[in-house]
Scaffold this active site. Structure first.
Site, PDB file in Angstrom:
ATOM      1  CG  ASP A 127      -0.295  -0.335   2.477  1.00 35.00           C
ATOM      2  OD1 ASP A 127       0.868   0.077   2.645  1.00 35.00           O
ATOM      3  OD2 ASP A 127      -0.903  -1.021   3.312  1.00 35.00           O
ATOM      4  CG  ASP A 172       1.272   4.858   4.200  1.00 35.21           C
ATOM      5  OD1 ASP A 172       0.080   4.621   3.936  1.00 35.21           O
ATOM      6  OD2 ASP A 172       1.952   4.163   4.979  1.00 35.21           O
ATOM      7  CG  ASP A 188       9.575   2.899  12.774  1.00 32.92           C
ATOM      8  OD1 ASP A 188       9.836   3.334  11.629  1.00 32.92           O
ATOM      9  OD2 ASP A 188       8.736   2.004  12.983  1.00 32.92           O
TER      10      ASP A 188
END
Ligand code: ATP
Ligand code: MG
Length: 457
Positions: free
Chosen positions: A71, A73, A152
């Site tokens: 997917d 983003d 992260d």
């Protein structure tokens, strides 16, 4: 005070602004054709309207690794309202942190405004972290550099511009990807304290993508695992579901265990894994799930959780029976206790726990093959899931494989063959059991409250 200081470090007020490396197409090799049409359209429209917009996160990482991104983003300088105005088929979701879902055909891309680390607005509120350092708030808009630093791992902080085919890289993520290394941005211990879920993410991403966790990033994990107890159970459930449905659940659970992270995730998963039968069963069901995902078959989270917790149910069930409780009430109580014991940790949503119970409750019914019972069982709308579960139990050595084979044949057989199958049971000594059961009919699974769904009367 400390939180404030760290916040300043993170919001870039103490450290000098970082210049991104602009990595050209020749060095990373992602052609814009690799980006989905929807993500392309969204970045292009945003850019044409004066905003900056990039594909970011897992999609860029996976594309550079040569994987098919699943997917897309998008990170942008536009506010959620500005994004919303540009796309007719879009909606703002999320309360704490608002993002925009933009739909094109059947595809949805997630568009987020650049965000800063928690304390970019530390003057307004000191309460951004709990006593262990876990961030309670990180929903402040920021610039692209801040958006990179709040992410992260370095390999997750890459911004790809489909127009120029360049990657904006603030933390040498492209180099780390080439070295197949996972490195935390900032101080690993502090970042795990801010969000302990990052420990699970480290393990999931490294195990599923074949990456090595850098020594400094890995080192604090062992001592920080207790912090997972402070994570809201619904969040842990989502993260575990991602892990279990990653297509690499087997490797991931092995790696979780290696890092000591499985304790407390599914309570007693550690205990289960230490019993040879339980371990075999759990690992087989994980392999089974991975194989289904690889073959593009659907997987049911309820089935998976039912398998992960089955040996716990079994243990409770046997114990209650040994204490004198009749078989079926004992099963029901054991199921309830196991689901209950999860609630405080992992929060399995009700829609899944109801399905899990149906699968479990069907199990004793597979052992009752006399009379009309098998006919009723195969009519059960959940038969398929219960039967697949039975096959796993057979394959793991818990149930006689002949029983699984019997059901495999029975469900597809014509009447003549079914009669043969019943005759075979008589040969195995089913008749005396039948008589005995008839006397004790009230205690059989068929008479239990019907969690198995509607049955023909
Ligand atoms: P996957 O391929 O499994 O979706 P992902 O890295 O894309 O992996 P997402 O949960 O979709 O994972 O998150 C998208 C991006 O958001 C990540 O790549 C990362 O940059 C950032 N992110 C997600 N979770 C965290 C977190 N706990 N802390 C910091 N950044 C995070
Ligand atoms: Mg993702």
């Amino acid at each position: 005070m400390i939180t404030k200081f760290l916040g300043k470090v993170f919001s870039g007020r103490i450290f000098k602004a970082r210049q991104p490396k602009i990595v050209p197409f020749s060095a990373h090799g992602i052609a814009r054709e690799r980006i989905s049409p929807c993500a392309l359209k969204v970045t292009q429209t945003l850019q044409e309207n004066g905003h900056t917009a990039y594909v970011v996160g897992g999609a860029v990482r996976d594309a550079i690794l040569g994987w098919e991104p699943k997917d897309f983003d998008i990170a942008t300088s536009a506010t959620p309202e500005q994004v919303r105005e540009l796309f007719r088929r879009s909606r703002i979701i999320g309360r704490r942190f608002r993002i925009v879902h933009v739909m094109c055909g059947r595809e949805t891309v997630e568009v987020s405004t650049y965000r800063a680390g928690a304390a970019a607005d530390d003057d307004k509120d000191d309460q951004v972290a709990d006593e262990h350092g876990r961030l309670l708030r990180d929903n402040v808009f920021g610039n692209q550099e801040q958006d990179a630093i709040r992410r992260d791992f370095t390999i997750n902080a890459l911004f790809y511009d489909p127009t120029t085919q360049q990657v904006w890289d603030y933390h040498d993520g492209v180099e780390d990807l080439k070295k197949k290394k996972m490195r935390m941005i900032g101080d690993p211990e502090q970042r795990y304290r801010e969000d302990p879920v990052r420990m699970i993410r480290a393990v999931r991403l490294s195990a599923s993508r074949g990456l090595e966790i850098d020594q400094a990033t890995r080192a604090p994990i062992k001592s920080l695992t207790p912090l997972l107890a402070n994570v809201p159970p619904a969040r842990l459930f989502d993260e575990m579901l991602k892990l279990l449905l990653s297509g690499h659940a087997y490797e991931c659970v092995k790696a979780l265990r290696h890092e000591g992270l499985h304790h407390g995730l599914l309570p007693m998963l550690d205990v289960i894994l230490e019993q040879p039968m339980g371990e075999r069963f759990v690992m087989m069901s994980l392999r089974n799930t991975d194989a289904r995902i690889k073959n593009d078959k659907s997987v049911s989270p309820a089935f998976l959780f039912a398998s992960l917790l089955w040996h716990e149910v079994l243990a409770g069930w046997k114990k209650l029976e040994a204490d004198g409780m009749p078989q079926i009430p004992a099963l029901f109580q054991a199921m309830d206790e196991v689901i209950q014991s999860q609630a405080g940790k992992l929060a399995i949503p009700r829609r899944y726990s109801a399905d899990m119970k149906e699968i479990w409750v069907m199990q004793p019914r597979f052992l009752q093959r006399n009379g009309r019972r098998p006919y009723r069982l195969i009519e059960n709308p959940r038969f398929r899931a219960g039967y697949d579960f039975l096959l796993l139990r057979c394959a793991s050595g818990e149930v006689d494989p002949a029983i699984g084979e019997w059901w495999t044949r029975f469900q597809h057989a014509d009447e003549t063959e079914r009669r043969e199958l019943f005759a075979q049971l008589t040969g195995e000594g089913a008749e005396p059991q039948k008589r005995k059961r008839r006397k004790r009919r009230r205690r059989t699974a068929d008479d239990a409250p019907d969690a198995g769904g509607a049955e023909p009367s």
